[in-house]
Design a protein around this motif. Sequence first.
Motif, short mmCIF file in Angstrom:
data_model
loop_
_atom_site.label_atom_id
_atom_site.label_comp_id
_atom_site.label_asym_id
_atom_site.label_seq_id
_atom_site.Cartn_x
_atom_site.Cartn_y
_atom_site.Cartn_z
N ASP A 161 10.85 3.16 4.61
CA ASP A 161 10.52 2.68 3.41
C ASP A 161 11.13 1.31 3.02
O ASP A 161 11.61 1.11 1.65
CB ASP A 161 10.39 3.76 2.29
CG ASP A 161 9.44 4.57 2.52
OD1 ASP A 161 8.39 4.76 3.14
OD2 ASP A 161 9.87 5.88 2.15
N GLY A 162 11.67 0.54 3.91
CA GLY A 162 12.23 -0.70 3.70
C GLY A 162 13.45 -0.83 3.66
O GLY A 162 14.19 -1.96 3.48
N PRO B 240 1.85 -3.45 11.56
CA PRO B 240 3.19 -4.14 11.37
C PRO B 240 4.45 -2.88 11.43
O PRO B 240 5.35 -3.15 11.68
CB PRO B 240 3.19 -4.66 10.01
CG PRO B 240 2.26 -3.72 9.25
CD PRO B 240 1.12 -3.40 10.32
N GLY B 241 3.87 -1.94 10.88
CA GLY B 241 5.00 -0.68 11.12
C GLY B 241 3.89 0.77 11.23
O GLY B 241 2.73 0.77 11.56
N ILE B 242 4.52 2.01 11.04
CA ILE B 242 3.97 3.15 11.01
C ILE B 242 3.79 3.90 9.55
O ILE B 242 4.86 4.15 9.12
CB ILE B 242 4.40 4.14 12.13
CG1 ILE B 242 4.69 3.45 13.44
CG2 ILE B 242 3.85 5.49 11.99
CD1 ILE B 242 5.61 3.90 14.14
N ALA B 243 2.68 3.97 9.25
CA ALA B 243 2.25 4.79 8.09
C ALA B 243 2.51 6.31 8.59
O ALA B 243 1.29 6.63 9.23
CB ALA B 243 0.99 4.42 7.29
N LEU B 244 3.21 7.27 7.97
CA LEU B 244 3.48 8.62 8.47
C LEU B 244 2.36 9.15 7.56
O LEU B 244 2.02 8.83 6.31
CB LEU B 244 4.74 9.06 8.15
CG LEU B 244 5.97 8.36 8.79
CD1 LEU B 244 7.03 8.98 8.76
CD2 LEU B 244 5.43 8.32 10.61
N GLY B 245 1.61 10.23 8.26
CA GLY B 245 0.52 10.98 7.50
C GLY B 245 -0.20 11.71 8.43
O GLY B 245 -0.14 11.86 9.55
N MET C 36 4.36 1.60 0.02
CA MET C 36 3.86 2.60 0.71
C MET C 36 4.75 3.74 1.12
O MET C 36 5.73 3.37 1.80
CB MET C 36 3.02 1.96 2.00
CG MET C 36 2.25 3.16 2.67
SD MET C 36 1.57 2.34 4.17
CE MET C 36 0.35 1.43 3.24
N PRO C 37 4.58 4.95 0.85
CA PRO C 37 5.79 5.88 0.99
C PRO C 37 5.65 6.14 2.34
O PRO C 37 4.65 6.17 3.09
CB PRO C 37 5.49 7.09 0.21
CG PRO C 37 3.82 6.93 0.00
CD PRO C 37 3.53 5.58 -0.13
N ALA C 38 6.74 7.02 3.02
CA ALA C 38 6.83 7.30 4.46
C ALA C 38 6.44 6.38 5.39
O ALA C 38 5.40 6.58 6.15
CB ALA C 38 6.16 8.66 4.61
N TYR C 39 7.05 5.00 5.52
CA TYR C 39 6.65 3.90 6.15
C TYR C 39 7.77 3.47 7.00
O TYR C 39 9.08 3.22 6.59
CB TYR C 39 6.16 2.95 5.22
CG TYR C 39 5.72 1.60 5.94
CD1 TYR C 39 4.73 1.73 6.95
CD2 TYR C 39 6.28 0.28 5.61
CE1 TYR C 39 4.32 0.41 7.45
CE2 TYR C 39 5.81 -0.57 6.43
CZ TYR C 39 4.71 -0.70 7.21
OH TYR C 39 4.42 -2.00 7.71
N LEU C 40 7.35 3.65 8.55
CA LEU C 40 8.53 3.11 9.32
C LEU C 40 8.25 1.81 9.94
O LEU C 40 7.21 1.56 10.18
CB LEU C 40 8.78 4.31 10.62
CG LEU C 40 9.21 5.67 10.34
CD1 LEU C 40 8.85 6.51 11.71
CD2 LEU C 40 10.53 5.67 9.95
N GLY D 155 20.37 2.52 4.82
CA GLY D 155 21.32 1.74 4.51
C GLY D 155 21.05 0.31 3.68
O GLY D 155 20.23 0.84 2.71
N ASP D 156 21.22 -0.75 4.24
CA ASP D 156 20.89 -1.94 3.43
C ASP D 156 19.22 -2.01 3.59
O ASP D 156 18.72 -1.48 4.37
CB ASP D 156 21.52 -3.14 4.00
CG ASP D 156 22.82 -3.16 3.76
OD1 ASP D 156 23.52 -2.47 2.87
OD2 ASP D 156 23.68 -3.72 4.54
#
Length: 272
Positions: free
Chosen positions: A19-20, A179-184, A1-5, A50-51
Amino acid sequence: MPAYLTRHGTADGPRWALDGYYLPADFSLGAWLARPLDEAYAWLAAQPLGDAADAPLLAPIEDAQEAWASGVTYLSSRMAREAESQSADVYQKVYGAERPELFFKANGWRVRGHGQPIRIRGDSGWNVPEPELVLLLDATGAIRGHAVGNDVSSRSIEGENPLYLPQAKVYDGACAIGPGIALGRADELRDLPVTLRIERAGAAVFAGETRTSQIKRGLEELAGFLFRELAFPQGAFLFTGTGIVPGEDFTLQAGDVVRIGIGGLALENPVS
């Protein structure tokens, strides 16, 4: 999923990832939400990565931020509140009123993340999860993304008297986001599938589904009322109400596992 924090609990403290992959250690969600919208995404995309982010997930909210919630935004929620309450007309009126019901839910440091335990109140005999679309709002109140939320609630306490709402809604372990934030944009959130599954001893004891298109009020409308007389310099999170309400014969128990899906995101929490 793109743009995912996502936010992770590393040995050096909480760390954000995009994005991981880990963002710089000094990245702050609040600082990003304070940036003007026309430059915020370009600035985020320019951050060195980073990693791979492999540390456990934390709730995607910072300690200084707040989670707020909207009530009675689905018809099913209004009907359930009327059934449980000794003051049913209160819910009828707020469902049709110009002004929505908004209430404080949690400070950021109180919010539980994916995989972390939620709780039921020890002084309540009727407790339920409330699966909700959670909006990520920037410092101006604009919608920048979404997450999955669980507004854990005591129906017996709220049903006894609506003035007991803070006790029914605000206590340790009553708020989960992840579990995270999907930007959009807001337009992408108007008709997402919402599912709830509760397991007990490995078997499903409740399952339900709805869609965010059943929310009576506009998402921007809810955000606008929250920001009408309140400032959130580092942004805020806003629950948008629940459309899945277990029946009067159901209450959460310790050991249950609550799974909520909204769009492509899934939040899971055991009940302690």
